[in-house]
Scaffold this motif. Structure first.
Motif, PDB file in Angstrom:
ATOM      1  N   GLU A   1       3.553   5.730   5.593  1.00  0.00           N
ATOM      2  CA  GLU A   1       2.922   6.459   4.534  1.00  0.00           C
ATOM      3  C   GLU A   1       1.082   6.456   3.891  1.00  0.00           C
ATOM      4  O   GLU A   1       1.224   4.978   3.691  1.00  0.00           O
ATOM      5  CB  GLU A   1       4.124   6.937   3.196  1.00  0.00           C
ATOM      6  N   LYS A   2       0.710   7.086   4.255  1.00  0.00           N
ATOM      7  CA  LYS A   2      -0.977   6.627   3.801  1.00  0.00           C
ATOM      8  C   LYS A   2      -1.290   7.298   2.361  1.00  0.00           C
ATOM      9  O   LYS A   2      -0.965   8.561   2.571  1.00  0.00           O
ATOM     10  CB  LYS A   2      -1.961   7.202   4.722  1.00  0.00           C
ATOM     11  N   GLU A   3      -1.606   6.834   1.339  1.00  0.00           N
ATOM     12  CA  GLU A   3      -2.466   7.155   0.878  1.00  0.00           C
ATOM     13  C   GLU A   3      -3.238   8.043   0.705  1.00  0.00           C
ATOM     14  O   GLU A   3      -4.015   7.236   1.718  1.00  0.00           O
ATOM     15  CB  GLU A   3      -2.334   6.120  -0.738  1.00  0.00           C
ATOM     16  N   VAL A   4      -3.689   8.944  -0.433  1.00  0.00           N
ATOM     17  CA  VAL A   4      -4.458   9.617  -0.580  1.00  0.00           C
ATOM     18  C   VAL A   4      -5.230   9.462  -1.315  1.00  0.00           C
ATOM     19  O   VAL A   4      -4.354  10.225  -2.770  1.00  0.00           O
ATOM     20  CB  VAL A   4      -4.628  11.250   0.751  1.00  0.00           C
ATOM     21  N   ASP A   5      -6.544  10.081  -1.454  1.00  0.00           N
ATOM     22  CA  ASP A   5      -6.922  10.795  -3.015  1.00  0.00           C
ATOM     23  C   ASP A   5      -6.893  11.789  -3.379  1.00  0.00           C
ATOM     24  O   ASP A   5      -6.004  12.733  -3.018  1.00  0.00           O
ATOM     25  CB  ASP A   5      -8.869   9.961  -3.090  1.00  0.00           C
ATOM     26  N   ASP A   6      -7.205  12.700  -4.619  1.00  0.00           N
ATOM     27  CA  ASP A   6      -6.828  13.058  -4.511  1.00  0.00           C
ATOM     28  C   ASP A   6      -7.852  14.795  -4.468  1.00  0.00           C
ATOM     29  O   ASP A   6      -7.296  15.664  -4.563  1.00  0.00           O
ATOM     30  CB  ASP A   6      -7.797  13.797  -6.420  1.00  0.00           C
ATOM     31  N   TYR A   7      -8.314  14.641  -3.440  1.00  0.00           N
ATOM     32  CA  TYR A   7      -8.517  15.945  -2.562  1.00  0.00           C
ATOM     33  C   TYR A   7      -7.876  16.033  -1.129  1.00  0.00           C
ATOM     34  O   TYR A   7      -8.485  16.615  -0.163  1.00  0.00           O
ATOM     35  CB  TYR A   7     -10.372  15.441  -2.326  1.00  0.00           C
ATOM     36  N   GLY A   8      -7.581  14.872  -0.575  1.00  0.00           N
ATOM     37  CA  GLY A   8      -6.315  14.649   0.281  1.00  0.00           C
ATOM     38  C   GLY A   8      -7.434  13.691   1.225  1.00  0.00           C
ATOM     39  O   GLY A   8      -6.799  14.019   3.068  1.00  0.00           O
ATOM     40  N   TYR A   9      -8.873  12.681   0.816  1.00  0.00           N
ATOM     41  CA  TYR A   9      -8.756  12.009   2.141  1.00  0.00           C
ATOM     42  C   TYR A   9      -8.102  10.335   2.274  1.00  0.00           C
ATOM     43  O   TYR A   9      -7.539  10.214   1.090  1.00  0.00           O
ATOM     44  CB  TYR A   9     -10.474  11.621   1.453  1.00  0.00           C
ATOM     45  N   LEU A  10      -7.770  10.104   3.028  1.00  0.00           N
ATOM     46  CA  LEU A  10      -6.714   9.042   3.485  1.00  0.00           C
ATOM     47  C   LEU A  10      -8.116   7.796   2.400  1.00  0.00           C
ATOM     48  O   LEU A  10      -9.451   7.617   2.382  1.00  0.00           O
ATOM     49  CB  LEU A  10      -7.423   8.164   4.807  1.00  0.00           C
ATOM     50  N   LEU A  11      -7.372   6.849   2.004  1.00  0.00           N
ATOM     51  CA  LEU A  11      -8.233   6.096   1.133  1.00  0.00           C
ATOM     52  C   LEU A  11      -8.504   4.694   2.058  1.00  0.00           C
ATOM     53  O   LEU A  11      -9.608   4.162   1.961  1.00  0.00           O
ATOM     54  CB  LEU A  11      -7.520   5.090  -0.309  1.00  0.00           C
ATOM     55  N   GLU A  12      -7.532   4.282   3.085  1.00  0.00           N
ATOM     56  CA  GLU A  12      -8.440   3.455   3.957  1.00  0.00           C
ATOM     57  C   GLU A  12      -8.449   4.091   4.913  1.00  0.00           C
ATOM     58  O   GLU A  12      -7.391   4.975   6.161  1.00  0.00           O
ATOM     59  CB  GLU A  12      -7.356   2.588   4.152  1.00  0.00           C
ATOM     60  N   PRO A  13      -9.020   3.874   5.934  1.00  0.00           N
ATOM     61  CA  PRO A  13      -8.747   4.626   7.597  1.00  0.00           C
ATOM     62  C   PRO A  13      -7.782   5.076   8.674  1.00  0.00           C
ATOM     63  O   PRO A  13      -7.712   3.592   8.053  1.00  0.00           O
ATOM     64  CB  PRO A  13     -11.128   4.548   8.369  1.00  0.00           C
ATOM     65  N   ASP A  14      -7.197   5.750   8.617  1.00  0.00           N
ATOM     66  CA  ASP A  14      -6.766   5.654  10.321  1.00  0.00           C
ATOM     67  C   ASP A  14      -7.462   5.583  11.299  1.00  0.00           C
ATOM     68  O   ASP A  14      -7.788   6.841  11.587  1.00  0.00           O
ATOM     69  CB  ASP A  14      -5.541   6.364   9.981  1.00  0.00           C
ATOM     70  N   PHE A  15      -7.840   5.550  12.474  1.00  0.00           N
ATOM     71  CA  PHE A  15      -8.178   5.796  13.851  1.00  0.00           C
ATOM     72  C   PHE A  15      -7.128   5.618  14.657  1.00  0.00           C
ATOM     73  O   PHE A  15      -8.051   6.407  16.160  1.00  0.00           O
ATOM     74  CB  PHE A  15      -9.138   4.488  13.847  1.00  0.00           C
ATOM     75  N   SER A  16      -5.716   6.071  14.800  1.00  0.00           N
ATOM     76  CA  SER A  16      -5.198   6.884  15.304  1.00  0.00           C
ATOM     77  C   SER A  16      -5.279   8.557  15.912  1.00  0.00           C
ATOM     78  O   SER A  16      -5.675   8.932  14.685  1.00  0.00           O
ATOM     79  CB  SER A  16      -3.740   6.474  15.133  1.00  0.00           C
ATOM     80  N   GLU A  17      -4.815   8.580  16.569  1.00  0.00           N
ATOM     81  CA  GLU A  17      -5.381  10.480  16.950  1.00  0.00           C
ATOM     82  C   GLU A  17      -3.111  10.586  16.705  1.00  0.00           C
ATOM     83  O   GLU A  17      -3.767  12.264  15.845  1.00  0.00           O
ATOM     84  CB  GLU A  17      -4.318  10.081  19.189  1.00  0.00           C
TER      85      GLU A  17
END
Length: 112
Positions: free
Chosen positions: A9-25
């Motif tokens: 589970e990856k955390e996002v900000d209030d606008y749905g952007y990942l807080l930390e980049p994820d470069f996986s497909e």
């Protein structure tokens, strides 16, 4: 809100952007699905270009520089603002494209 990517589970900000980049497909597919986007080869070229610029510069380009870069070095010579808004209708490629690419929220004018 969060995304589950590769079982994590990856955390996002209030606008749905990942807080930390994820470069996986898988990140691209999961976020695109959540945004209601069916990925095409053109989407992939934009996502790949945004990821490359983020890795190189620590941030992503604004819309003007994104279009110029895609035309000159991003293997998308037909790139223009109309195409990018068609591909990413919720804010364009400089915003929604970053979200789909699994990148943090762009910094805005001052961050470019």
């Amino acid at each position: 809100m969060s995304y589950t990517i590769n079982g994590v589970e990856k955390e996002v900000d209030d606008y749905g952007y990942l807080l930390e980049p994820d470069f996986s497909e898988e990140a691209v597919q999961v976020i695109a699905d959540a945004c209601g986007i069916t990925l095409t080869e053109q989407h992939r070229k934009v996502v790949d270009y945004l990821r490359t610029k983020f890795k190189e510069d620590g941030h992503t380009p604004n819309m003007r520089n994104l279009i110029k870069g895609l035309q000159e070095e991003g293997d998308l010579p037909e790139a223009d603002s109309a195409l990018l808004f068609d591909l990413f209708p919720d804010g364009g490629a400089a915003k929604q494209g970053c979200k789909v690419a699994g990148l943090p929220q762009p910094k805005g004018k001052g961050g470019y």
